[in-house]
Design an enzyme around this catalytic site. Structure first.
Site, PDB file in Angstrom:
ATOM      1  CE1 TYR A 153      24.111  47.927  19.043  1.00  0.00           C
ATOM      2  CE2 TYR A 153      24.534  50.128  18.218  1.00  0.00           C
ATOM      3  CZ  TYR A 153      23.661  49.101  18.480  1.00  0.00           C
ATOM      4  OH  TYR A 153      22.330  49.249  18.172  1.00  0.00           O
ATOM      5  CE  LYS A 160      19.920  50.557  16.136  1.00  0.00           C
ATOM      6  NZ  LYS A 160      18.587  50.240  15.577  1.00  0.00           N
TER       7      LYS A 160
HETATM    8  O1  0WD Z   1      18.915  45.797  23.456  1.00  0.00           O
HETATM    9  C1  0WD Z   1      18.133  45.822  22.517  1.00  0.00           C
HETATM   10  N1  0WD Z   1      17.414  44.777  22.194  1.00  0.00           N
HETATM   11  C2  0WD Z   1      17.963  47.106  21.768  1.00  0.00           C
HETATM   12  C3  0WD Z   1      17.409  47.093  20.522  1.00  0.00           C
HETATM   13  C4  0WD Z   1      18.456  48.359  22.402  1.00  0.00           C
HETATM   14  C5  0WD Z   1      18.240  49.517  21.598  1.00  0.00           C
HETATM   15  C6  0WD Z   1      17.702  49.466  20.345  1.00  0.00           C
HETATM   16  N2  0WD Z   1      17.305  48.258  19.812  1.00  0.00           N
HETATM   17  C7  0WD Z   1      16.735  48.259  18.477  1.00  0.00           C
HETATM   18  C8  0WD Z   1      17.348  47.297  17.484  1.00  0.00           C
HETATM   19  O2  0WD Z   1      18.574  47.774  16.993  1.00  0.00           O
HETATM   20  C9  0WD Z   1      16.277  47.293  16.417  1.00  0.00           C
HETATM   21  O3  0WD Z   1      16.357  48.454  15.627  1.00  0.00           O
HETATM   22  O4  0WD Z   1      15.390  47.879  18.525  1.00  0.00           O
HETATM   23  C10 0WD Z   1      15.001  47.381  17.256  1.00  0.00           C
HETATM   24  C11 0WD Z   1      14.276  46.069  17.461  1.00  0.00           C
HETATM   25  O5  0WD Z   1      15.167  45.098  17.931  1.00  0.00           O
HETATM   26  P1  0WD Z   1      14.804  43.946  18.976  1.00  0.00           P
HETATM   27  O6  0WD Z   1      13.399  44.036  19.356  1.00  0.00           O
HETATM   28  O7  0WD Z   1      15.872  43.991  19.992  1.00  0.00           O
HETATM   29  O8  0WD Z   1      15.109  42.628  18.131  1.00  0.00           O
HETATM   30  P2  0WD Z   1      14.244  41.547  17.314  1.00  0.00           P
HETATM   31  O9  0WD Z   1      13.143  41.038  18.144  1.00  0.00           O
HETATM   32  O10 0WD Z   1      15.251  40.547  16.814  1.00  0.00           O
HETATM   33  O11 0WD Z   1      13.653  42.363  16.087  1.00  0.00           O
HETATM   34  C12 0WD Z   1      14.410  42.899  15.048  1.00  0.00           C
HETATM   35  C13 0WD Z   1      13.889  42.336  13.736  1.00  0.00           C
HETATM   36  C14 0WD Z   1      14.573  41.134  13.108  1.00  0.00           C
HETATM   37  O12 0WD Z   1      14.738  40.103  13.853  1.00  0.00           O
HETATM   38  P3  0WD Z   1      15.974  39.063  13.552  1.00  0.00           P
HETATM   39  O13 0WD Z   1      16.455  38.822  14.938  1.00  0.00           O
HETATM   40  O14 0WD Z   1      15.307  37.930  12.887  1.00  0.00           O
HETATM   41  O15 0WD Z   1      17.042  39.709  12.707  1.00  0.00           O
HETATM   42  O16 0WD Z   1      14.100  43.160  12.634  1.00  0.00           O
HETATM   43  C15 0WD Z   1      13.636  42.397  11.514  1.00  0.00           C
HETATM   44  C16 0WD Z   1      13.680  40.962  11.888  1.00  0.00           C
HETATM   45  O17 0WD Z   1      12.400  40.475  12.086  1.00  0.00           O
HETATM   46  N3  0WD Z   1      14.434  42.526  10.328  1.00  0.00           N
HETATM   47  C17 0WD Z   1      13.894  42.808   9.140  1.00  0.00           C
HETATM   48  N4  0WD Z   1      12.618  43.069   8.800  1.00  0.00           N
HETATM   49  C18 0WD Z   1      12.384  43.313   7.494  1.00  0.00           C
HETATM   50  N5  0WD Z   1      13.344  43.303   6.563  1.00  0.00           N
HETATM   51  C19 0WD Z   1      14.954  42.789   8.234  1.00  0.00           C
HETATM   52  C20 0WD Z   1      14.636  43.057   6.873  1.00  0.00           C
HETATM   53  N6  0WD Z   1      15.564  43.066   5.915  1.00  0.00           N
HETATM   54  N7  0WD Z   1      16.097  42.490   8.902  1.00  0.00           N
HETATM   55  C21 0WD Z   1      15.778  42.334  10.176  1.00  0.00           C
END
Ligand code: 0WD
Length: 253
Positions: A153, A160
């Site tokens: 991580y 975080k």
């Molecule tokens: O296990 C997990 N999936 C966990 C996720 C466990 C605990 C926390 N999280 C957190 C993540 O760290 C994040 O903060 O939850 C949040 C959402 O993550 P997610 O739902 O797991 O992932 P995803 O569906 O990929 O959404 C995150 C999105 C990005 O997706 P990608 O995969 O394309 O990087 O954040 C967005 C983007 O759409 N993103 C941005 N949006 C605007 N500006 C940017 C940016 N610069 N960078 C990434």
């Protein structure tokens, strides 16, 4: 329960996104929703999802750009006037920085992870608060790697930690305006972002074995707590990091 209330959601990338789970819960509760996308590739996936819930406010915002953030909130102000809540569900780190030893983290990679994953919450909260004229609530998504060492991580754990700390300072700053700010620390869920973490599958199965509830965390688990924190039911809670992880974080040996 949320009829007439307006929520901005940042971080829907596809139908597996945690932000999409929360969006659906808010929609079912009667809320009005605005979604954002960071670039054209994500826009293509977000627009059909927005259509599913009859959402016609889909706006561009790469959170690394102050100009795009300003434009987003200017658009929201002219469309809605006021805002009741925000979901910040965004994180990013260079894959390389999640693979090499932590002591080899690059300055550029550190700045990128902290900028996208932690500073963006501050940038969003400050602008959103200006539109929360009747109080409001903000939530963000964190992970146990903020507090404990989780293999691979790495720099995202540092980001975080900064995010959870920012939640406390934001809560203290904005509380007098009746604005709550909280983090949900979610257990691992298979999403696009998670696919960047090496050996994520193994993490999922180890997690389900050890967690008191003996299963993995679901989108619905997180969405229900998100809805609670964003609704009047969460009115007395601010500055917290709430675990939605099937109890995993309480386990020692
Ligand atoms: O296990 C997990 N999936 C966990 C996720 C466990 C605990 C926390 N999280 C957190 C993540 O760290 C994040 O903060 O939850 C949040 C959402 O993550 P997610 O739902 O797991 O992932 P995803 O569906 O990929 O959404 C995150 C999105 C990005 O997706 P990608 O995969 O394309 O990087 O954040 C967005 C983007 O759409 N993103 C941005 N949006 C605007 N500006 C940017 C940016 N610069 N960078 C990434």
């Amino acid at each position: 329960m949320l009829k007439g209330k307006k929520y901005l959601i940042l971080g829907v990338a596809n139908e597996r996104s945690i932000a999409w789970g929360i969006t659906q819960a808010l929609h079912q509760a009667g809320a009005q929703i605005a979604l954002t996308y960071m670039n054209e590739a994500i826009e293509k996936r977000v627009r059909p999802l927005a259509a599913e819930i009859g959402c016609d406010t889909v706006l561009r915002c790469d959170v690394q750009s102050d100009q795009e953030l300003d434009q987003l909130f200017a658009d929201l102000k002219s469309r809605w006037g006021a805002l009741d809540g925000v979901v910040h569900s965004i994180a990013f780190a260079d894959r390389e920085d999640l693979q090499r030893p932590f002591s080899q983290t690059s300055r550029k990679g550190f700045n990128l992870a902290l900028d996208v994953s932690a500073y963006s919450m501050i940038a969003v909260a400050g602008r959103a608060a200006e539109l929360m004229t009747n109080g409001g609530s903000l939530i963000t998504l964190s992970y146990l790697g903020a507090e404990r060492v989780v293999t691979n991580y790495n720099v995202m754990g540092v980001a975080k930690a900064a995010l959870e700390c920012s939640v406390r300072y934001l809560a203290a700053d904005l509380g007098a305006r009746n604005i709550t700010v909280n983090a949900i620390s979610a257990g691992p869920i298979k999403t696009l972002a998670a696919s960047g973490i090496p050996h994520f599958k193994e993490l999922l199965s180890a997690f389900a074995e050890k967690a008191p509830l003996r299963r993995n965390t679901t989108l619905e688990d997180v969405a229900k707590t998100g809805l609670f924190l964003l609704s009047p039911n969460g009115s007395g809670i601010t500055g917290e990091t709430i675990y939605v992880d099937c109890g995993f974080n309480i386990i020692g040996l």
